[in-house]
Design a protein around this motif. Structure first.
Motif, PDB file in Angstrom:
ATOM      1  N   SER A  46       0.856  -1.092  -0.016  1.00 21.81           N
ATOM      2  CA  SER A  46       0.006   0.030  -0.179  1.00 21.81           C
ATOM      3  C   SER A  46       0.826   1.157   0.014  1.00 21.81           C
ATOM      4  CB  SER A  46      -0.905   0.033   1.324  1.00 21.81           C
ATOM      5  OG  SER A  46      -1.606   1.180   1.148  1.00 21.81           O
ATOM      6  N   ARG A  47       2.152   1.192   0.869  1.00 25.26           N
ATOM      7  CA  ARG A  47       2.711   2.492   0.761  1.00 25.26           C
ATOM      8  C   ARG A  47       3.618   2.706  -0.436  1.00 25.26           C
ATOM      9  NH1 ARG A  47       5.366   1.166   6.899  1.00 25.26           N
ATOM     10  NH2 ARG A  47       3.649   1.667   7.997  1.00 25.26           N
ATOM     11  N   TYR A  48       3.959   1.478  -1.418  1.00 24.70           N
ATOM     12  CA  TYR A  48       4.696   1.441  -2.492  1.00 24.70           C
ATOM     13  C   TYR A  48       3.572   1.968  -3.352  1.00 24.70           C
ATOM     14  CZ  TYR A  48       8.304  -0.223  -5.619  1.00 24.70           C
ATOM     15  OH  TYR A  48       9.143  -0.442  -6.526  1.00 24.70           O
ATOM     16  N   VAL A  49       2.565   1.595  -3.265  1.00 23.33           N
ATOM     17  CA  VAL A  49       1.559   2.191  -4.374  1.00 23.33           C
ATOM     18  C   VAL A  49       1.263   3.362  -3.884  1.00 23.33           C
ATOM     19  CG1 VAL A  49      -0.842   2.023  -5.223  1.00 23.33           C
ATOM     20  CG2 VAL A  49       0.426  -0.013  -4.964  1.00 23.33           C
ATOM     21  N   ASP A  50       1.059   3.959  -2.954  1.00 21.34           N
ATOM     22  CA  ASP A  50       0.826   5.347  -2.575  1.00 21.34           C
ATOM     23  C   ASP A  50       1.965   6.357  -3.107  1.00 21.34           C
ATOM     24  OD1 ASP A  50      -1.507   5.102  -1.343  1.00 21.34           O
ATOM     25  OD2 ASP A  50      -0.552   5.092   0.656  1.00 21.34           O
ATOM     26  N   SER A  51       3.228   5.743  -2.888  1.00 21.29           N
ATOM     27  CA  SER A  51       4.474   6.607  -3.395  1.00 21.29           C
ATOM     28  C   SER A  51       4.363   6.776  -5.034  1.00 21.29           C
ATOM     29  CB  SER A  51       5.677   5.906  -2.952  1.00 21.29           C
ATOM     30  OG  SER A  51       5.841   5.724  -1.688  1.00 21.29           O
ATOM     31  N   LEU A  52       4.132   5.668  -5.678  1.00 20.24           N
ATOM     32  CA  LEU A  52       4.022   5.805  -7.044  1.00 20.24           C
ATOM     33  C   LEU A  52       2.762   6.707  -7.582  1.00 20.24           C
ATOM     34  CD1 LEU A  52       4.570   1.983  -8.131  1.00 20.24           C
ATOM     35  CD2 LEU A  52       6.005   3.729  -8.538  1.00 20.24           C
ATOM     36  N   SER A  53       1.595   6.813  -6.875  1.00 23.22           N
ATOM     37  CA  SER A  53       0.548   7.474  -7.059  1.00 23.22           C
ATOM     38  C   SER A  53       1.009   9.070  -6.865  1.00 23.22           C
ATOM     39  CB  SER A  53      -0.521   7.215  -6.247  1.00 23.22           C
ATOM     40  OG  SER A  53      -1.071   5.866  -6.618  1.00 23.22           O
ATOM     41  N   GLN A  54       1.741   9.369  -5.767  1.00 24.08           N
ATOM     42  CA  GLN A  54       1.863  10.632  -5.640  1.00 24.08           C
ATOM     43  C   GLN A  54       3.113  11.252  -6.407  1.00 24.08           C
ATOM     44  OE1 GLN A  54       3.117  10.598  -1.516  1.00 24.08           O
ATOM     45  NE2 GLN A  54       1.108  10.134  -0.729  1.00 24.08           N
ATOM     46  N   GLY A  55       3.920  10.516  -7.066  1.00 24.30           N
ATOM     47  CA  GLY A  55       4.838  10.834  -8.177  1.00 24.30           C
ATOM     48  C   GLY A  55       4.218  10.990  -9.596  1.00 24.30           C
ATOM     49  N   GLU A  56       5.212  11.479 -10.442  1.00 20.24           N
ATOM     50  CA  GLU A  56       4.515  11.552 -12.057  1.00 20.24           C
ATOM     51  C   GLU A  56       4.467  10.191 -12.533  1.00 20.24           C
ATOM     52  OE1 GLU A  56       6.195  14.811 -13.797  1.00 20.24           O
ATOM     53  OE2 GLU A  56       6.260  16.127 -12.197  1.00 20.24           O
ATOM     54  N   HIS A  57       4.247   9.173 -12.060  1.00 21.06           N
ATOM     55  CA  HIS A  57       4.280   7.716 -12.629  1.00 21.06           C
ATOM     56  C   HIS A  57       3.019   7.406 -13.055  1.00 21.06           C
ATOM     57  CE1 HIS A  57       8.207   7.910 -10.757  1.00 21.06           C
ATOM     58  NE2 HIS A  57       7.694   8.403  -9.549  1.00 21.06           N
ATOM     59  N   ASP A  58       2.928   6.603 -14.073  1.00 20.07           N
ATOM     60  CA  ASP A  58       1.813   6.182 -14.598  1.00 20.07           C
ATOM     61  C   ASP A  58       1.127   4.877 -13.704  1.00 20.07           C
ATOM     62  OD1 ASP A  58      -0.324   5.075 -16.411  1.00 20.07           O
ATOM     63  OD2 ASP A  58       0.733   4.822 -17.976  1.00 20.07           O
ATOM     64  N   ILE A  59       0.260   5.107 -12.917  1.00 20.99           N
ATOM     65  CA  ILE A  59      -0.309   4.044 -12.237  1.00 20.99           C
ATOM     66  C   ILE A  59      -1.191   3.172 -12.931  1.00 20.99           C
ATOM     67  CG2 ILE A  59      -2.299   5.127 -11.219  1.00 20.99           C
ATOM     68  CD1 ILE A  59       0.193   3.373  -8.953  1.00 20.99           C
ATOM     69  N   GLU A  60      -1.779   3.613 -14.089  1.00 25.09           N
ATOM     70  CA  GLU A  60      -2.502   2.504 -14.833  1.00 25.09           C
ATOM     71  C   GLU A  60      -1.555   1.237 -15.465  1.00 25.09           C
ATOM     72  OE1 GLU A  60      -5.677   3.121 -15.746  1.00 25.09           O
ATOM     73  OE2 GLU A  60      -5.758   4.765 -14.193  1.00 25.09           O
ATOM     74  N   LYS A  61      -0.455   1.236 -15.395  1.00 25.56           N
ATOM     75  CA  LYS A  61       0.295   0.376 -15.735  1.00 25.56           C
ATOM     76  C   LYS A  61       0.818  -0.825 -14.560  1.00 25.56           C
ATOM     77  CE  LYS A  61       4.936   2.409 -15.875  1.00 25.56           C
ATOM     78  NZ  LYS A  61       6.099   2.908 -16.609  1.00 25.56           N
ATOM     79  N   VAL A  62       0.167  -0.484 -13.188  1.00 30.18           N
ATOM     80  CA  VAL A  62       0.612  -1.177 -12.219  1.00 30.18           C
ATOM     81  C   VAL A  62      -0.410  -2.285 -12.137  1.00 30.18           C
ATOM     82  CG1 VAL A  62       0.727  -0.996  -9.719  1.00 30.18           C
ATOM     83  CG2 VAL A  62       1.696   0.730 -11.095  1.00 30.18           C
TER      84      VAL A  62
END
Length: 185
Positions: A89-105
């Motif tokens: 959950s923390r990892y996903v939160d970190s990716l979501s907060q940055g400029e990363h494409d969460i759709e590919k996760v």
């Protein structure tokens, strides 16, 4: 220098045809790569292979983020234990907060069992993403495969091999026939 001849010198080829560019033989002391070099290397490998799979560390340092950003898909693998799901959950939160494409996760739950304390719904609520793949505990099968250095045989229809083959087929764009879609006689 990046060229096919140099790459061939570093590749280990398994009898199945799988080619692996392994990590260095020494621990520590590696020279850090800048993000543009990582992107350039992955672009080069895409030109050499149909599929490039990177087994990366769980850290979100500059190097790993460069690999993540250059990837088409990102599979996050966790076990269905409270501590692992909290970290996921923390990892996903970190990716979501940055400029990363969460759709590919995509999320993979390894060693999944209906008897675990956490349900699929609880995990998905905690990580705010759907679970793409649930792998059962295949400890004996995976251990045997690792010890012998042989891949798990996709023709053996075990509780573990079936979802692994299904996952592999989704990666290469194949569609596995289901019983419902099987032609009627």
């Amino acid at each position: 220098r990046l060229d096919s001849d140099l790459l061939r010198g570093y590749i280990a080829t398994h009898s199945s045809g799988l080619e692996v560019l392994a990590s260095p033989d020494v621990c520590g002391g590696q020279k850090a790569m800048d993000p543009s070099s990582i992107a350039q290397t992955l672009d080069f490998l895409r030109g050499e292979y149909d599929y490039v799979i990177v087994d990366g560390p769980s850290s979100l340092d500059e190097t790993n983020l460069a690999v993540i950003d250059a990837s088409n898909l990102l599979y996050l693998v966790a076990t269905p234990e409270i501590a692992a799901i909290r970290d996921l959950s923390r990892y996903v939160d970190s990716l979501s907060q940055g400029e990363h494409d969460i759709e590919k996760v995509k999320v993979v739950i390894n060693r999944f069992s209906a008897q675990h304390a956490l349900t699929v719904e609880q995990i998905e609520k905690a990580i705010r993403l759907p679970i793409a793949i649930k792998l059962p505990n295949g400890y004996a099968e995976v251990t045997r495969s690792a010890i012998l250095g042989e891949p798990i045989n996709p023709k053996q229809k075990t509780d573990f091999s079936v979802p692994i083959v299904k996952w592999a087929n989704t990666l290469v764009g194949s569609v596995m026939p289901t019983e419902e879609a099987a032609p009627k006689k």
